[in-house]
Design a protein around this motif. Structure first.
Motif, PDB file in Angstrom:
ATOM      1  N   ALA A   1      -0.322   8.281  10.050  1.00 45.63           N
ATOM      2  CA  ALA A   1      -0.150   7.036   9.290  1.00 45.63           C
ATOM      3  C   ALA A   1       0.150   7.353   7.831  1.00 45.63           C
ATOM      4  CB  ALA A   1      -1.406   6.166   9.400  1.00 45.63           C
TER       5      ALA A   1
ATOM      6  N   ALA B   1       3.811   6.659   5.961  1.00 43.94           N
ATOM      7  CA  ALA B   1       3.816   5.783   4.786  1.00 43.94           C
ATOM      8  C   ALA B   1       4.395   6.503   3.577  1.00 43.94           C
ATOM      9  CB  ALA B   1       2.399   5.294   4.491  1.00 43.94           C
TER      10      ALA B   1
ATOM     11  N   TRP C   1       0.086   1.504  11.043  1.00 47.62           N
ATOM     12  CA  TRP C   1      -0.799   1.479   9.869  1.00 47.62           C
ATOM     13  C   TRP C   1      -2.044   0.606   9.984  1.00 47.62           C
ATOM     14  CZ3 TRP C   1       4.216   0.279   6.784  1.00 47.62           C
ATOM     15  CH2 TRP C   1       4.957   1.462   6.640  1.00 47.62           C
TER      16      TRP C   1
ATOM     17  N   SER D   1      -5.580   2.170   9.498  1.00 51.34           N
ATOM     18  CA  SER D   1      -5.787   3.064   8.357  1.00 51.34           C
ATOM     19  C   SER D   1      -6.895   2.538   7.454  1.00 51.34           C
ATOM     20  CB  SER D   1      -4.493   3.178   7.549  1.00 51.34           C
ATOM     21  OG  SER D   1      -3.449   3.701   8.343  1.00 51.34           O
TER      22      SER D   1
ATOM     23  N   PRO E   1      -1.060   3.749   3.653  1.00 57.39           N
ATOM     24  CA  PRO E   1      -0.717   2.942   4.838  1.00 57.39           C
ATOM     25  C   PRO E   1      -1.549   1.672   4.943  1.00 57.39           C
ATOM     26  CG  PRO E   1      -1.898   4.931   5.479  1.00 57.39           C
ATOM     27  CD  PRO E   1      -1.552   5.088   4.039  1.00 57.39           C
TER      28      PRO E   1
END
Length: 209
Positions: free
Chosen positions: A32, A36, A71, A74, A80
């Motif tokens: 993640a 990102a 995401w 997260s 993220p």
């Protein structure tokens, strides 16, 4: 009109297979953060602005499920996690702009702070104006000052939360179920505001990963 933005980041196919199919929380967290960071770097490198426009339109065109896969789990104060909250906020405003406008106007009147000015909505702000505002905030996250975009989103959430709280009080005597829904919405928005503001601070100090 730009072509649909199907894959936000150019990573090997097995990377996405591992991410979406992995049951290892540590691996999901690592991927993640990687996606990102790569996404944000790629879009910021595109001076044409096309990539940013595609990302603003992505969830509207394809839904938010794919973004969630990347995401949603997260940590709240992470890159993220912040992007996920921005996309979720965008989806909620696009999904019911009339209610968002109602909450914003009530919150703008009731909230004794500069949050409405920080968020940047016109006065008065109708449904179309709020849709445009949340798209502008998301666009700013990808192509402008990321911390400023997060602060604007946090301020927007605080105004919405204030509106939800005051409307919940109005409905409590006659429509307690609706009041409960609005109270829950206010709580979620307040949590988003806190998380986005914290992420903005972490970004400014270089600690948002």
């Amino acid at each position: 009109m730009p072509a649909p933005f199907h894959r936000p980041v150019r990573l090997p196919p097995e990377t996405f297979d591992n991410l979406l199919g992995s049951h290892d929380p540590a691996e999901r967290t690592r991927m993640a953060h990687a996606t990102a960071s790569a996404l944000l770097a790629r879009v910021r490198a595109d001076d044409s602005g096309v990539s940013a426009e595609r990302l603003v339109a992505y969830a509207k065109e394809h839904g938010i499920d794919e973004v969630a896969e990347l995401w949603a789990k997260s940590p709240a104060v992470s890159l993220p996690g912040a992007l996920w909250r921005l996309y979720l906020l965008q989806a909620s405003i696009h999904g019911d702009p009339a209610t968002a406008a109602l909450l914003h106007e009530r919150g703008r009147i009731e909230l004794p702070s500069a949050d409405a000015l920080v968020a940047g909505a016109p006065v008065p702000a109708g449904p179309d104006e709020l849709v445009a505002l949340i798209d502008t905030i998301l666009r700013g996250a990808f192509s402008g000052d990321f911390s400023v975009a997060l602060e604007r989103a946090a301020a927007f959430c605080r105004v919405q939360a204030s509106g939800s709280t005051h409307l919940a009080d109005d409905y409590e005597p006659t429509e307690p179920h609706r009041s409960s829904d609005l109270t829950a919405r206010a709580s979620r928005l307040s949590a988003f505001a806190h998380d986005l503001a914290a992420s903005a601070g972490a970004w400014r100090t270089g600690s948002l990963n």
